[in-house]
Design a protein around this motif. Structure first.
Motif, PDB file in Angstrom:
ATOM      1  N   ARG A   1       1.818   1.968  -3.451  1.00 23.46           N
ATOM      2  CA  ARG A   1       0.712   2.557  -4.181  1.00 23.46           C
ATOM      3  C   ARG A   1       0.515   4.019  -3.816  1.00 23.46           C
ATOM      4  O   ARG A   1       0.232   4.861  -4.665  1.00 23.46           O
ATOM      5  CB  ARG A   1      -0.569   1.772  -3.873  1.00 23.46           C
ATOM      6  CG  ARG A   1      -1.781   2.290  -4.558  1.00 23.46           C
ATOM      7  CD  ARG A   1      -1.668   2.153  -6.029  1.00 23.46           C
ATOM      8  NE  ARG A   1      -2.860   2.655  -6.699  1.00 23.46           N
ATOM      9  CZ  ARG A   1      -2.960   2.803  -7.997  1.00 23.46           C
ATOM     10  NH1 ARG A   1      -1.949   2.499  -8.768  1.00 23.46           N
ATOM     11  NH2 ARG A   1      -4.068   3.256  -8.532  1.00 23.46           N
TER      12      ARG A   1
ATOM     13  N   LEU B   1       0.453  -3.356  -9.928  1.00 22.62           N
ATOM     14  CA  LEU B   1       0.245  -2.000  -9.439  1.00 22.62           C
ATOM     15  C   LEU B   1       0.697  -0.928 -10.407  1.00 22.62           C
ATOM     16  O   LEU B   1       0.468   0.242 -10.186  1.00 22.62           O
ATOM     17  CB  LEU B   1       0.981  -1.797  -8.117  1.00 22.62           C
ATOM     18  CG  LEU B   1       0.237  -2.307  -6.897  1.00 22.62           C
ATOM     19  CD1 LEU B   1       0.959  -1.867  -5.659  1.00 22.62           C
ATOM     20  CD2 LEU B   1      -1.165  -1.777  -6.868  1.00 22.62           C
TER      21      LEU B   1
ATOM     22  N   PHE C   1      -6.879  -7.961   0.644  1.00 27.24           N
ATOM     23  CA  PHE C   1      -5.591  -7.332   0.390  1.00 27.24           C
ATOM     24  C   PHE C   1      -4.459  -8.326   0.320  1.00 27.24           C
ATOM     25  O   PHE C   1      -3.394  -8.026  -0.162  1.00 27.24           O
ATOM     26  CB  PHE C   1      -5.262  -6.350   1.514  1.00 27.24           C
ATOM     27  CG  PHE C   1      -6.106  -5.118   1.473  1.00 27.24           C
ATOM     28  CD1 PHE C   1      -7.072  -4.929   2.421  1.00 27.24           C
ATOM     29  CD2 PHE C   1      -5.914  -4.175   0.506  1.00 27.24           C
ATOM     30  CE1 PHE C   1      -7.851  -3.796   2.398  1.00 27.24           C
ATOM     31  CE2 PHE C   1      -6.687  -3.044   0.466  1.00 27.24           C
ATOM     32  CZ  PHE C   1      -7.657  -2.850   1.418  1.00 27.24           C
TER      33      PHE C   1
ATOM     34  N   LEU D   1       0.821  -1.206   0.000  1.00 26.54           N
ATOM     35  CA  LEU D   1       0.000   0.000   0.000  1.00 26.54           C
ATOM     36  C   LEU D   1       0.855   1.255   0.000  1.00 26.54           C
ATOM     37  O   LEU D   1       0.485   2.270  -0.602  1.00 26.54           O
ATOM     38  CB  LEU D   1      -0.928  -0.009   1.216  1.00 26.54           C
ATOM     39  CG  LEU D   1      -2.134  -0.929   1.066  1.00 26.54           C
ATOM     40  CD1 LEU D   1      -2.892  -1.027   2.362  1.00 26.54           C
ATOM     41  CD2 LEU D   1      -3.053  -0.422  -0.013  1.00 26.54           C
TER      42      LEU D   1
ATOM     43  N   MET E   1      -2.689  -9.198  -3.022  1.00 25.53           N
ATOM     44  CA  MET E   1      -2.256  -8.133  -3.909  1.00 25.53           C
ATOM     45  C   MET E   1      -0.800  -8.332  -4.234  1.00 25.53           C
ATOM     46  O   MET E   1       0.043  -8.322  -3.350  1.00 25.53           O
ATOM     47  CB  MET E   1      -2.411  -6.793  -3.184  1.00 25.53           C
ATOM     48  CG  MET E   1      -3.551  -6.016  -3.727  1.00 25.53           C
ATOM     49  SD  MET E   1      -3.510  -4.304  -3.344  1.00 25.53           S
ATOM     50  CE  MET E   1      -3.193  -4.275  -1.668  1.00 25.53           C
TER      51      MET E   1
ATOM     52  N   MET F   1      -8.156   2.584   4.712  1.00 23.89           N
ATOM     53  CA  MET F   1      -8.146   1.273   4.073  1.00 23.89           C
ATOM     54  C   MET F   1      -8.462   0.152   5.032  1.00 23.89           C
ATOM     55  O   MET F   1      -8.986  -0.883   4.648  1.00 23.89           O
ATOM     56  CB  MET F   1      -6.762   1.006   3.466  1.00 23.89           C
ATOM     57  CG  MET F   1      -6.510   1.752   2.207  1.00 23.89           C
ATOM     58  SD  MET F   1      -7.689   1.251   0.967  1.00 23.89           S
ATOM     59  CE  MET F   1      -7.125   2.192  -0.384  1.00 23.89           C
TER      60      MET F   1
END
Lengths: 216, 299
Positions: free
Chosen positions: A33, A214, A206, A30, A209, A94
């Motif tokens: 990202r 990404l 999640f 994350l 991922m 999140m």
């Protein structure tokens, strides 16, 4: 990218992990990202969100973006809006979408459900007064139907009205015709969506991922 | 040999497994999915959640379930629905079609049940809205109500016609045709259709005075059961369409008053008729009872 990640170390992730409940890998992904969205800055603004191409086709994107900048979602008890957020707030928002773990006591499950419903409630209640009025609910339905185009505001209104009536009948019971139902409070909202199993529905996995997808 | 094997497998799967699955599931206490009887709020929130989760996935950049589901839905909407669904419905969003279905179901329940307790919670959402909203909103809401009500009424009428058509078909082989009775019942049938429509239009224009409506509905519940004669569909629809005169409100009040008196007999007649509709054709008893009620309506 790999070296960058390892150099950050896990120390700062530990308190984040504790606060939000994510694992280290998830936080790493994350974070990556986050950096991608904010163009390697430390803060994220609304215009960063508008750059995501897929989000443009979403009928409720405005509300989603607002939810990230709403202080009520960051910690308990505060209200108001901010204009920029850091990685920590991003992660906190999140974390509302984490799936519930397999082994949970009833109480924990109830807490998780409350939290998620609180998030939803905050999304609907745009003026922070603690109730969802008819106007706000109408707005929600209109946004949902906004893609359909020329179906008219009246259908949206009647749907919203019918929904409000149902909430009224569920929570307040039988009402006199002169009584006016002010708005949905959080308790009514809880009662309304009781059978909805929101802790499993409102979750994104999640875990799986992987970093290769990404790049956008 | 092979053929026998095939037949055996098919039989086994269909009959043995089919018959034992339910007891087995109950025995092993398998967790079952909740039978969906969705409310409109749940539907709204399901849609909302779908969009929300898709949005969050886009923000994360993660091509998850919702992302692909959303893509498929969009593809479905832009291409498949346009080509495979005719006319107006190809653009209908899911929420609206759900809402229409719900309204239709409520209208059906209204027709079939006729219980006064249902009224406040169900169909007069429109009329309740009238009361709950403020003045300017009231004026705004009325045109939209009449549209949906009109649709509902059309559906109710259609449903009634279908029901009568079904009943008629099922009786066509068994009933004994008496030509004199046929003419009479045909006329009665047409009269009842007109009455029903008149009462429907009255129901439309008067905002829900709740004391009034239960009796109205009890009153026009009967015509449904009286339609035992042969099919006369085109005639009935034609008759119904041409005779749509609105009635002054006091006339209906009078009807209601008098109907309350006959309600007792009418209600009983209803009950027995519900249970034994086939009797009524040959049995002149209930019909004459209702004839009195019918004339009371018309007076």
């Amino acid at each position: 990218m790999g070296t960058l990640q390892s150099s950050q170390g896990h120390s700062e992730y530990t308190d984040l992990a504790e606060k939000t409940g994510f694992s280290f890998e998830q936080i790493g992904v994350l974070h990556k990202r986050f950096k991608q969205l904010s163009h390697n800055e430390d803060i994220l603004r609304r215009n960063h969100f508008s750059e995501i191409p897929d989000l443009a086709c979403n009928p409720i994107r405005a509300q989603i973006i607002e939810a990230f900048f709403d202080r009520r979602n960051f910690s308990q008890g505060e209200a108001g809006r901010v204009d920029e957020i850091g990685f920590e707030e991003f992660l906190v928002v999140m974390s509302h979408f984490r799936p519930p773990s397999q082994r949970m006591t009833e109480e924990q499950r109830e807490n998780v459900r409350r939290e998620k419903l609180r998030f939803l409630f905050n999304m609907h209640d745009t003026d922070n007064d603690g109730t969802i009025t008819l106007e706000e609910y109408r707005h929600v339905v209109e946004e949902l139907l906004s893609r359909s185009g020329a179906l008219g505001k009246e259908t949206a209104k009647s749907i919203a009205d019918a929904a409000m009536l149902e909430v009224a009948s569920v929570s307040v019971g039988h009402m006199e015709p002169d009584e006016f139902y002010e708005g949905i409070t959080f308790e009514h909202f809880l009662k309304l969506l009781d059978g909805f199993e929101i802790e499993s529905k409102m979750s994104i996995r999640f875990l799986n991922m992987d970093t290769t997808t990404l790049c956008k | 040999m092979f053929l026998t094997a095939i037949i055996t497998v098919i039989f086994f799967t269909v009959f043995v497994q089919g018959m034992t699955i339910r007891p087995l599931v109950e025995l092993l206490a398998v967790k079952r999915k909740k039978e969906t009887k969705r409310s409109i709020n749940e539907e709204i929130h399901t849609q909302f959640l779908d969009h929300l989760l898709t949005g969050i996935e886009d923000i994360c950049g993660h091509y998850g379930h919702h992302h692909w589901k959303d893509k498929l839905n969009r593809f479905n909407k832009t291409y498949v629905k346009k080509w495979l669904i005719a006319g107006e419905r190809s653009n209908e969003p899911q929420l609206i079609s759900f809402y229409n279905k719900l309204e239709r179901k409520q209208a059906m329940m209204l027709v079939e049940s006729g219980s006064a307790a249902r009224l406040p919670s169900l169909v007069s959402t429109a009329s309740l809205q009238n009361m709950q909203q403020t003045e300017p909103a009231q004026r705004r809401a009325i045109p939209s109500i009449s549209k949906t009500r009109e649709e509902e009424i059309r559906k109710i009428l259609r449903a009634n016609l279908q029901k009568t058509r079904q009943r008629l078909r099922s009786y066509s082989r068994h009933d004994l045709f008496d030509p004199f009775e046929d003419n009479l019942s045909e006329v009665r049938f047409r009269r009842q259709r007109v009455e029903m429509e008149r009462r429907m239009s009255h129901y439309l224009t008067v905002p829900a005075k709740r004391q009034e409506t239960p009796s109205v509905r009890k009153v026009w519940f009967e015509p449904e059961h009286k339609v035992f004669t042969y099919d006369d569909n085109s005639e009935s629809t034609g008759g119904g369409a041409t005779r749509q005169k609105p009635r002054p409100p006091d006339a209906v009040d009078l009807v209601d008053e008098s109907s309350r008196g006959t309600n007792q007999s009418a209600a009983e007649g209803d009950e027995s008729e519900k249970l034994k509709p086939s009797r009524c054709l040959s049995d002149p008893g209930p019909i004459t009872e209702e004839e009195q009620g019918d004339e009371a309506f018309l007076s």
